[in-house]
Design a protein around this motif. Sequence first.
Motif, short mmCIF file in Angstrom:
data_model
loop_
_atom_site.label_atom_id
_atom_site.label_comp_id
_atom_site.label_asym_id
_atom_site.label_seq_id
_atom_site.Cartn_x
_atom_site.Cartn_y
_atom_site.Cartn_z
N VAL A 269 11.38 19.12 -6.03
CA VAL A 269 10.10 18.59 -5.56
C VAL A 269 10.29 17.90 -4.20
CG1 VAL A 269 9.20 18.20 -7.88
CG2 VAL A 269 10.40 16.33 -6.69
N TYR A 270 9.18 17.78 -3.54
CA TYR A 270 9.13 17.08 -2.25
C TYR A 270 8.23 15.88 -2.44
CZ TYR A 270 7.23 16.21 2.51
OH TYR A 270 6.80 15.64 3.68
N THR A 271 8.77 14.69 -2.20
CA THR A 271 7.96 13.48 -2.34
C THR A 271 7.89 12.73 -1.02
OG1 THR A 271 9.88 12.16 -2.96
CG2 THR A 271 8.65 13.18 -4.76
N ARG A 272 6.79 12.03 -0.87
CA ARG A 272 6.61 11.25 0.36
C ARG A 272 5.87 9.98 -0.03
NH1 ARG A 272 2.27 12.24 4.47
NH2 ARG A 272 1.67 13.81 2.95
N GLN A 273 6.30 8.83 0.44
CA GLN A 273 5.58 7.60 0.13
C GLN A 273 5.55 6.69 1.34
OE1 GLN A 273 7.87 6.45 -3.30
NE2 GLN A 273 9.00 4.94 -2.12
N LEU A 274 4.53 5.85 1.36
CA LEU A 274 4.34 4.94 2.48
C LEU A 274 3.29 3.91 2.09
CD1 LEU A 274 1.35 5.82 3.82
CD2 LEU A 274 2.71 7.80 4.43
N ILE A 275 3.22 2.84 2.86
CA ILE A 275 2.15 1.86 2.65
C ILE A 275 1.21 1.91 3.84
CG2 ILE A 275 1.57 -0.59 2.38
CD1 ILE A 275 4.37 -0.90 1.04
N TRP A 276 -0.04 2.17 3.53
CA TRP A 276 -1.08 2.29 4.55
C TRP A 276 -1.77 0.94 4.72
CZ3 TRP A 276 -6.27 5.21 3.26
CH2 TRP A 276 -7.13 5.18 4.39
#
Lengths: 765, 765
Positions: free
Chosen positions: B121-128
């Motif tokens: 899987v490809y995951t991406r996370q961040l805080i906007w």
Amino acid sequence: MPKIADKYLVVDPWKVVEEGFDPQRSRVSESIFSLGNEYMGVRGYAEEGYSGDTLIGSYFNGLFEESEVGAHYKGIIRSLRFMVNGVDWLYTRITIDDETFDMGTSKFSNFRRELDFKRGVYTRQLIWHLQNGKSVQLFFERLVSMEVSILGCQRLVLKPLNFTGTAQVIMGLDFATIHEDQNTRYWETVKQDRQRGISGMLGQTANTGNRLFSSYRLALPEGAKSTALSEENFIGDEIILKLNKEEETVVDKLVINCADKDREQSDVEVWSKGMKLAKQYAQVDYQTAAEQQEQYWAKVWKHSDIVIEGDPENQQGIRFCIFQLYQTYHGDNPGFNIGAKGLTGEAYRGLAFWDTESYCLPFYIFNNPKAARSLLEFRYKTLPQALERAKELDCAGAFYPIATIDGTESCDLWQHSNLQLHVGTAVAYGIRHYVNITGDRAFLYEKGLEMLIQISRFYATRGQWGQKSGKYGYFGVMGPDEFQLMVNNNCYINLMAKKLFEYTLQTIAEMEQADLAVFAALTDRLGLTMQEQIDWKNKADNMKIPYDDETGIYEEHDGFFDMPHLDIHSIPVTEFPLYSHWSYDRLYRYDMIKQPDVLMFMFLYSGEFSVEAKRANYDYYETRCIHESSLSPSIHSILAAEIGRPAEAYKFFEFATRLDLDNYNRNTREGLHTTSIAAAWMNIVYGFGGMRSDGDKLIFNPTIPERWSQYSFPITYQGTELAVDVNQQRVKISVRSGDPASIHIYGQDYIVGPAGIVLDLKKEG
Amino acid sequence: MPKIADKYLVVDPWKVVEEGFDPQRSRVSESIFSLGNEYMGVRGYAEEGYSGDTLIGSYFNGLFEESEVGAHYKGIIRSLRFMVNGVDWLYTRITIDDETFDMGTSKFSNFRRELDFKRGVYTRQLIWHLQNGKSVQLFFERLVSMEVSILGCQRLVLKPLNFTGTAQVIMGLDFATIHEDQNTRYWETVKQDRQRGISGMLGQTANTGNRLFSSYRLALPEGAKSTALSEENFIGDEIILKLNKEEETVVDKLVINCADKDREQSDVEVWSKGMKLAKQYAQVDYQTAAEQQEQYWAKVWKHSDIVIEGDPENQQGIRFCIFQLYQTYHGDNPGFNIGAKGLTGEAYRGLAFWDTESYCLPFYIFNNPKAARSLLEFRYKTLPQALERAKELDCAGAFYPIATIDGTESCDLWQHSNLQLHVGTAVAYGIRHYVNITGDRAFLYEKGLEMLIQISRFYATRGQWGQKSGKYGYFGVMGPDEFQLMVNNNCYINLMAKKLFEYTLQTIAEMEQADLAVFAALTDRLGLTMQEQIDWKNKADNMKIPYDDETGIYEEHDGFFDMPHLDIHSIPVTEFPLYSHWSYDRLYRYDMIKQPDVLMFMFLYSGEFSVEAKRANYDYYETRCIHESSLSPSIHSILAAEIGRPAEAYKFFEFATRLDLDNYNRNTREGLHTTSIAAAWMNIVYGFGGMRSDGDKLIFNPTIPERWSQYSFPITYQGTELAVDVNQQRVKISVRSGDPASIHIYGQDYIVGPAGIVLDLKKEG
């Protein structure tokens, strides 16, 4: 050589005549009946409109459009410039009783057309049989003035045979012409106006902004009424003519065309210049223009005619060639070159090739030295583009384009434009040839040497040293023989480069002696160093010339002798032209050649090769040559004459002389083979006349074909006009005008004067 | 080799990790974080929309469009087929309080993305950080199912950190994607519809009528409200989500994509088939799909993992390679091939080259024989196109295309598509290699031999006899080394053709023995004659192999040794890649080579050349090779290991293994170097492992790089899975599953069983 004549036209010594109209040959005749004056050219299309197969082709020397090329890599050109189709200045429509004449749909008889070499006009006549039973004889004549380059004249004569009535005629200028090759209309209208009986229009090409001013005046018979017409791309007149039974009614149209490539000038300036010229020539009537035309051609024939006795077909053929050559180019206007099809069609895009220097230049050198110089000046003028192009190819100096209209490379096949190096050496050879024959050292020092230096710089940076051979040469090239696509050490290219270096160095030494101050200024400007000259000498001395000592045969390029053999006579005739029937890559893997390459340099530097060497190489290469270039037979004809093969010489000769009249290649419809036409002249002068002009002396070794009783030609040599006259018994060479000339005949030196030298004809044992 | 690593990503043995977002590297990361399952592939672009530099790339194996090519001559292709950009099935937009998230314009922190080799899987996370002070954590995950090829899954998680409120999310299918290379939108909408929670759409390509059915289902949290959206090229849902502070809100989207190239089927049939499959998989939820995915990858790693100890970077690199190779191709779907960039970008137009058989096939032969067979069956399926193409080139038999998506030639550079003959022999080599390692004679007799015969027919008609040498060979060709453009008797091509003829004849003899009836039917169908076989033997026996007896060096082609020498180290680094900085024709006139050619056949037929011969040729050619092909270093690495140059072997090895992770060629933005990725596997197995598989026996001559403490890899040989395990002291080879295997280690024969053979590591003196 699977090329067969298509005999059709009437044989006449001073005309081309077509009796009866054949719609199947309509485009072929349009090409043959082309008129031109180097400034503009117009195909022999039916000006009154023709619903059949036609190419309304009207061309102006050097007027071009351009299109983008999808280039993948550096050094491959990105835009393509080509001669654009111009204004249809002959536009005419003829209507009687609501029926409009059209050779595609109307009933007509007694069709005859002529191209008259003495008068320089194209005439066409026929009787039109209207559906209502009326008959009218139509007569069309046109000329493109040799005296006034911007002037074109058109005459229409109507003669009702069985009625009195009226006719409606429309005449005008049509800028809505289609460029057929690109299937595009390029012209936009800038301005239309009428002043003092002159109707003018200014058109502009969409991409390049080339402008063309065109105007006309009408000379109408008494009682005619005209009404002005105007559309977006058209300006004209509707004329109502009164026709009286069995009387001729004449309408003349006099056109001024001014082509302008200079983008600096404003539209107003271009328009004013055009209108001013139109007014200046407003006094000229059709009759005067026709008389001037005939006088001009009389002068041409006086100095350039070739007379052949006992062979009416080739007499007609060679005069047609000389007529068309002069029409295409005669050097009155600076900055022009000669397209492969002249100004007679869109094929080869109106571009000039190495043919100019290799095939056309000799005709002008010996008939019209001013024109020859002007051709070389085209290369001087376009030196900046050649310098730029060399840079694009990561080389120094000047790289002349393989195909061009304005000096920029316009061949979109990278394998030709990047690998064919032989234009530069052709230009250098042309300079040397021109200077040797005319003695024009002023040109050599003012412009020639600069070109020679820049061309040498290119050849000194494009070549490389073979790692194994230790010799200098050119890798990844295509020679004149385009059936060997990407080879190393092409013998022609290497030899021509060697000669180039030597001639450049010799000219440098000579000019240094002749005028040190001017020489120093030139070399300063060019940054010429001694080191460069040493380099050129070294490269010339160590040039690789592939050659087989045992057989005496030059190898066209490294590895040519190992190329798989093909018996060219085993190829079915239906597979020609091979370009259309064979897979592209297949063309390039035999010992088959398209045109002379080794034989070419043996002709160009004739004096350096023995007859035996020529014979051995002729025997080897001629049997491998399929002559897929129309330029090929002529070199073979010339060499065949030299090595004592008169029958072969004649066979190859016939092809060039009547190539278009007999539509040998079945593609005359696309336009005339202008540069092959020039080769026809070489066939006689160099071939049968045995002239050689590559050494210090002018040499003649005349022969005569069996079926000819006599032939003669003039040539101009160092300001003297010589007449060469050969029959089955003797050769006579005499001075027509100018100083006595020192020449070489049959191996002996002679000083020839007006009385001339008469020698027995030498016959091959 | 002026190639320098661009170290950027976090090193991890089982993941690719990017911490922090770098807009400059956005496209590079999009390529690296690509997902695929051989059926479809999707770049790691931001599904929520990104106003920065991005390529929304979504590709379906074998789905193509075409464009016309301006061909001048016979045998030059007239249309170009290329992989078309498909539906953006991940389309998402996220809006909170009228602010829409966009990494190009929004404020965000804590960015991290991962490509997880174990979970697939490809995951991406961040805080906007919204302009109004609100912060929300966004988490994106996607997978392209290896288990169910038509299934793609997407998860979006929103977690507000400092507020409770609502978010508007749009999710859907967007067919308005632009094919960037051609700057064109190719998709037309055939149908849109919604049934039982499934929203579907059928698109069709404008020129080729390839169709793509795409549908999605949403799994929404309680309380979410959705509204259907529809535009001409788009179908979607607007979802209003309730967000609670510090709670995760999850939205899942499950997509079914069915690509269809069969024009025979009606739109209704294609639609129905798609909808039926969408309904069939309607029960699968995100969690189930993710679990299946992890299980699939667990199996892959069990049988194909390469473990390297003491070198974390290359451990990560080789796993990335294996991961991407499996994603690109694993043989579950028939009729696919491997594009040069896999399914990760538009460069090389999605086309497959000879790389498939030469570089990719070995990985599959030794890891996944079914996939290997399937690759060869692509060539069998496209045999009709190859037969047609040979005819266009005036040859018999089958000519396989140098670049293709569907079996037709799609390289628009004639010099490559007409002159590069080496795909056919690569296919033949692949058949031989596959059959020798797997023992699958059924394939050989059913399909392999037919291909061999047709390929042999091509090579027997394309070649010619040298006139001087009396030897058979190929004129006007380009070998694997594309810096020698049009040469005669390329050593590689000639040798491979000789081997082709020999193997075809051997297979004919063998099959005749094995099954006369089936053999007779085959040869009847193909019209195989004894005369042909005699011809092939004669040509094989008399094949020209350019070779220098004195030095033991094979000459790459006739005349190569005379090519001007260039010290490749004298070329400034700024001039690379040469294709962009040198004039096209200049590339081709040195003894400089682009990639191995002689060395290539010394690797492919390793058993026939001594180590001394390899060393001499390596020393000659490696110093002339600029490795402008990404495939080049690997063959050099393998040979360097064999001839005892461990440092060089390691240097060349590193390049391939981390070519994309470290963006060595600075063009990973265009897509991954898929076939070079396959070469990375070869580097370890053939290079350090010293495996050779071209003879009767499987050979190992293991070495180990100094800095590694241990490495191991599995291979499948004739149904047996072997484990090769090497450390600085010893080599251990054992059977993991299957029968004992007969192999050759350090020059000795061994029968290996589960207990394995342990030998001292042989160190180069």
